[in-house]
Scaffold this motif. Structure first.
Motif, PDB file in Angstrom:
ATOM      1  N   LYS A   4      20.212  12.784   4.373  1.00 29.50           N
ATOM      2  CA  LYS A   4      18.890  13.411   4.472  1.00 29.50           C
ATOM      3  C   LYS A   4      17.845  12.413   3.959  1.00 29.50           C
ATOM      4  O   LYS A   4      17.621  12.305   2.756  1.00 29.50           O
ATOM      5  N   PRO A   5      17.189  11.698   4.879  1.00 27.10           N
ATOM      6  CA  PRO A   5      16.188  10.708   4.477  1.00 27.10           C
ATOM      7  C   PRO A   5      14.782  11.289   4.357  1.00 27.10           C
ATOM      8  O   PRO A   5      14.448  12.289   5.006  1.00 27.10           O
ATOM      9  N   ARG A   6      13.982  10.634   3.515  1.00 28.83           N
ATOM     10  CA  ARG A   6      12.570  10.996   3.388  1.00 28.83           C
ATOM     11  C   ARG A   6      11.781   9.766   2.969  1.00 28.83           C
ATOM     12  O   ARG A   6      12.320   8.854   2.324  1.00 28.83           O
ATOM     13  N   ILE A   7      10.514   9.738   3.355  1.00 27.99           N
ATOM     14  CA  ILE A   7       9.623   8.653   2.960  1.00 27.99           C
ATOM     15  C   ILE A   7       9.171   8.950   1.532  1.00 27.99           C
ATOM     16  O   ILE A   7       8.534   9.970   1.276  1.00 27.99           O
ATOM     17  N   ALA A   8       9.510   8.064   0.610  1.00 25.92           N
ATOM     18  CA  ALA A   8       9.197   8.291  -0.799  1.00 25.92           C
ATOM     19  C   ALA A   8       7.910   7.607  -1.243  1.00 25.92           C
ATOM     20  O   ALA A   8       7.245   8.069  -2.169  1.00 25.92           O
ATOM     21  N   ASP A   9       7.552   6.509  -0.571  1.00 27.14           N
ATOM     22  CA  ASP A   9       6.345   5.792  -0.990  1.00 27.14           C
ATOM     23  C   ASP A   9       5.880   4.873   0.128  1.00 27.14           C
ATOM     24  O   ASP A   9       6.679   4.439   0.966  1.00 27.14           O
ATOM     25  N   VAL A  10       4.595   4.601   0.127  1.00 30.13           N
ATOM     26  CA  VAL A  10       3.969   3.636   1.027  1.00 30.13           C
ATOM     27  C   VAL A  10       2.932   2.907   0.187  1.00 30.13           C
ATOM     28  O   VAL A  10       2.117   3.544  -0.479  1.00 30.13           O
ATOM     29  N   TYR A  11       2.987   1.576   0.182  1.00 24.34           N
ATOM     30  CA  TYR A  11       1.997   0.809  -0.567  1.00 24.34           C
ATOM     31  C   TYR A  11       1.831  -0.552   0.100  1.00 24.34           C
ATOM     32  O   TYR A  11       2.611  -0.929   0.971  1.00 24.34           O
ATOM     33  N   SER A  12       0.797  -1.281  -0.312  1.00 23.31           N
ATOM     34  CA  SER A  12       0.551  -2.588   0.284  1.00 23.31           C
ATOM     35  C   SER A  12       0.350  -3.642  -0.793  1.00 23.31           C
ATOM     36  O   SER A  12       0.063  -3.325  -1.956  1.00 23.31           O
ATOM     37  N   LYS A  13       0.483  -4.898  -0.382  1.00 25.12           N
ATOM     38  CA  LYS A  13       0.247  -6.062  -1.239  1.00 25.12           C
ATOM     39  C   LYS A  13      -0.475  -7.114  -0.410  1.00 25.12           C
ATOM     40  O   LYS A  13      -0.551  -7.000   0.814  1.00 25.12           O
ATOM     41  N   LYS A  14      -0.962  -8.128  -1.074  1.00 20.78           N
ATOM     42  CA  LYS A  14      -1.673  -9.229  -0.404  1.00 20.78           C
ATOM     43  C   LYS A  14      -2.837  -8.685   0.423  1.00 20.78           C
ATOM     44  O   LYS A  14      -2.985  -9.002   1.597  1.00 20.78           O
ATOM     45  N   ARG A  15      -3.623  -7.820  -0.213  1.00 20.58           N
ATOM     46  CA  ARG A  15      -4.811  -7.225   0.408  1.00 20.58           C
ATOM     47  C   ARG A  15      -4.498  -6.528   1.730  1.00 20.58           C
ATOM     48  O   ARG A  15      -5.285  -6.549   2.669  1.00 20.58           O
ATOM     49  N   GLY A  16      -3.303  -5.934   1.825  1.00 20.55           N
ATOM     50  CA  GLY A  16      -2.923  -5.178   3.011  1.00 20.55           C
ATOM     51  C   GLY A  16      -2.164  -5.979   4.053  1.00 20.55           C
ATOM     52  O   GLY A  16      -1.753  -5.433   5.075  1.00 20.55           O
ATOM     53  N   ALA A  17      -1.956  -7.270   3.813  1.00 21.28           N
ATOM     54  CA  ALA A  17      -1.237  -8.098   4.783  1.00 21.28           C
ATOM     55  C   ALA A  17       0.238  -7.715   4.855  1.00 21.28           C
ATOM     56  O   ALA A  17       0.870  -7.849   5.893  1.00 21.28           O
ATOM     57  N   ALA A  48      18.256   3.959  -1.456  1.00 25.15           N
ATOM     58  CA  ALA A  48      16.834   3.639  -1.360  1.00 25.15           C
ATOM     59  C   ALA A  48      16.714   2.336  -0.594  1.00 25.15           C
ATOM     60  O   ALA A  48      17.454   1.381  -0.844  1.00 25.15           O
ATOM     61  N   SER A  49      15.825   2.319   0.387  1.00 25.88           N
ATOM     62  CA  SER A  49      15.585   1.090   1.126  1.00 25.88           C
ATOM     63  C   SER A  49      14.081   0.849   1.209  1.00 25.88           C
ATOM     64  O   SER A  49      13.286   1.787   1.196  1.00 25.88           O
ATOM     65  N   VAL A  50      13.740  -0.419   1.260  1.00 26.28           N
ATOM     66  CA  VAL A  50      12.343  -0.817   1.375  1.00 26.28           C
ATOM     67  C   VAL A  50      12.192  -1.610   2.667  1.00 26.28           C
ATOM     68  O   VAL A  50      12.891  -2.604   2.879  1.00 26.28           O
ATOM     69  N   ILE A  51      11.297  -1.142   3.511  1.00 30.01           N
ATOM     70  CA  ILE A  51      10.962  -1.826   4.762  1.00 30.01           C
ATOM     71  C   ILE A  51       9.621  -2.511   4.544  1.00 30.01           C
ATOM     72  O   ILE A  51       8.652  -1.887   4.086  1.00 30.01           O
ATOM     73  N   ILE A  52       9.562  -3.799   4.861  1.00 33.38           N
ATOM     74  CA  ILE A  52       8.323  -4.564   4.735  1.00 33.38           C
ATOM     75  C   ILE A  52       7.727  -4.712   6.129  1.00 33.38           C
ATOM     76  O   ILE A  52       8.424  -5.088   7.070  1.00 33.38           O
ATOM     77  N   VAL A  53       6.439  -4.421   6.234  1.00 33.10           N
ATOM     78  CA  VAL A  53       5.740  -4.504   7.513  1.00 33.10           C
ATOM     79  C   VAL A  53       4.612  -5.519   7.371  1.00 33.10           C
ATOM     80  O   VAL A  53       3.760  -5.400   6.490  1.00 33.10           O
ATOM     81  N   GLN A  54       4.625  -6.517   8.248  1.00 32.70           N
ATOM     82  CA  GLN A  54       3.536  -7.479   8.270  1.00 32.70           C
ATOM     83  C   GLN A  54       2.405  -6.871   9.080  1.00 32.70           C
ATOM     84  O   GLN A  54       2.601  -6.418  10.216  1.00 32.70           O
ATOM     85  N   ASN A  55       1.215  -6.842   8.511  1.00 33.96           N
ATOM     86  CA  ASN A  55       0.045  -6.297   9.189  1.00 33.96           C
ATOM     87  C   ASN A  55      -0.773  -7.445   9.750  1.00 33.96           C
ATOM     88  O   ASN A  55      -1.487  -8.125   9.010  1.00 33.96           O
ATOM     89  N   PRO A  56      -0.707  -7.694  11.061  1.00 37.23           N
ATOM     90  CA  PRO A  56      -1.415  -8.847  11.649  1.00 37.23           C
ATOM     91  C   PRO A  56      -2.927  -8.672  11.667  1.00 37.23           C
ATOM     92  O   PRO A  56      -3.642  -9.649  11.900  1.00 37.23           O
ATOM     93  N   GLU A  57      -3.408  -7.477  11.397  1.00 38.61           N
ATOM     94  CA  GLU A  57      -4.850  -7.228  11.402  1.00 38.61           C
ATOM     95  C   GLU A  57      -5.538  -7.747  10.147  1.00 38.61           C
ATOM     96  O   GLU A  57      -6.758  -7.767  10.070  1.00 38.61           O
ATOM     97  N   VAL A  58      -4.727  -8.149   9.158  1.00 36.29           N
ATOM     98  CA  VAL A  58      -5.290  -8.637   7.898  1.00 36.29           C
ATOM     99  C   VAL A  58      -5.092 -10.139   7.827  1.00 36.29           C
ATOM    100  O   VAL A  58      -3.974 -10.644   7.937  1.00 36.29           O
ATOM    101  N   ALA A  59      -6.185 -10.871   7.650  1.00 37.08           N
ATOM    102  CA  ALA A  59      -6.103 -12.330   7.519  1.00 37.08           C
ATOM    103  C   ALA A  59      -5.477 -12.679   6.176  1.00 37.08           C
ATOM    104  O   ALA A  59      -5.803 -12.077   5.152  1.00 37.08           O
ATOM    105  N   GLN A  60      -4.588 -13.633   6.201  1.00 35.48           N
ATOM    106  CA  GLN A  60      -3.899 -14.018   4.956  1.00 35.48           C
ATOM    107  C   GLN A  60      -4.548 -15.191   4.297  1.00 35.48           C
ATOM    108  O   GLN A  60      -5.048 -16.070   4.776  1.00 35.48           O
TER     109      GLN A  60
END
Length: 152
Positions: free
Chosen positions: A105-118, A140-152
């Protein structure tokens, strides 16, 4: 596209799997496990198990049993080409064995960002139990998503 923090608390569809001894043997071989307790029923019984025990990391694969195991990410607007599996942890409560029916039984426990949303992080927690409700493990697993809309 940013991951919407309102996803926190979202319960995903449960997944049920009846553990097959052949799959356990195959999995043990694939990970290089040489302890016969994971491949030989007689060795497992001699070690006090009623059947072949489930190797520890096998539980991660339960959720992959769905026709589209990553649909929940796509539904959240995540471009699957921009993800990375960042972390995995297990807390065990009981040993599962071949023949057991397990429910994840999975659930989303948290969503957060780093590097100004990148980089965005989605934390998914999964409770795995026997069909009778007996707790087997918490994942517990953590998925990292690169946000291309944010300049690094």
């Amino acid at each position: 596209m940013a991951v919407d923090p309102s996803a926190i608390g979202t319960e995903l569809a449960p997944v049920e799997l009846t553990v097959d001894a052949g799959r356990l043997r195959f999995f043990a071989k694939a990970i290089g496990e040489t302890d016969p307790v994971y491949s030989d029923v007689d060795a497992a019984k001699a070690a006090g198990h009623p059947e072949l025990p489930v190797p520890p990391t096998f539980l991660f694969g339960i959720e992959l049993e769905q026709p589209d195991p990553f649909a929940w990410l796509a539904d959240a607007g995540v471009d699957l080409r921009r993800i990375l599996h960042g972390e995995q942890s297990f807390t065990y409560h009981a040993v599962a064995h071949a023949g057991d029916t397990l429910i994840a039984k999975p659930r989303i426990a948290d969503v957060y960002s780093k590097k100004r949303g990148a980089l965005e992080f989605i934390v998914k927690q999964t409770a795995v139990s026997q069909a009778d409700g007996t707790a087997v493990a918490d994942l517990a697993s953590v998925i990292i998503v690169q946000n291309p809309e944010v300049a690094q």
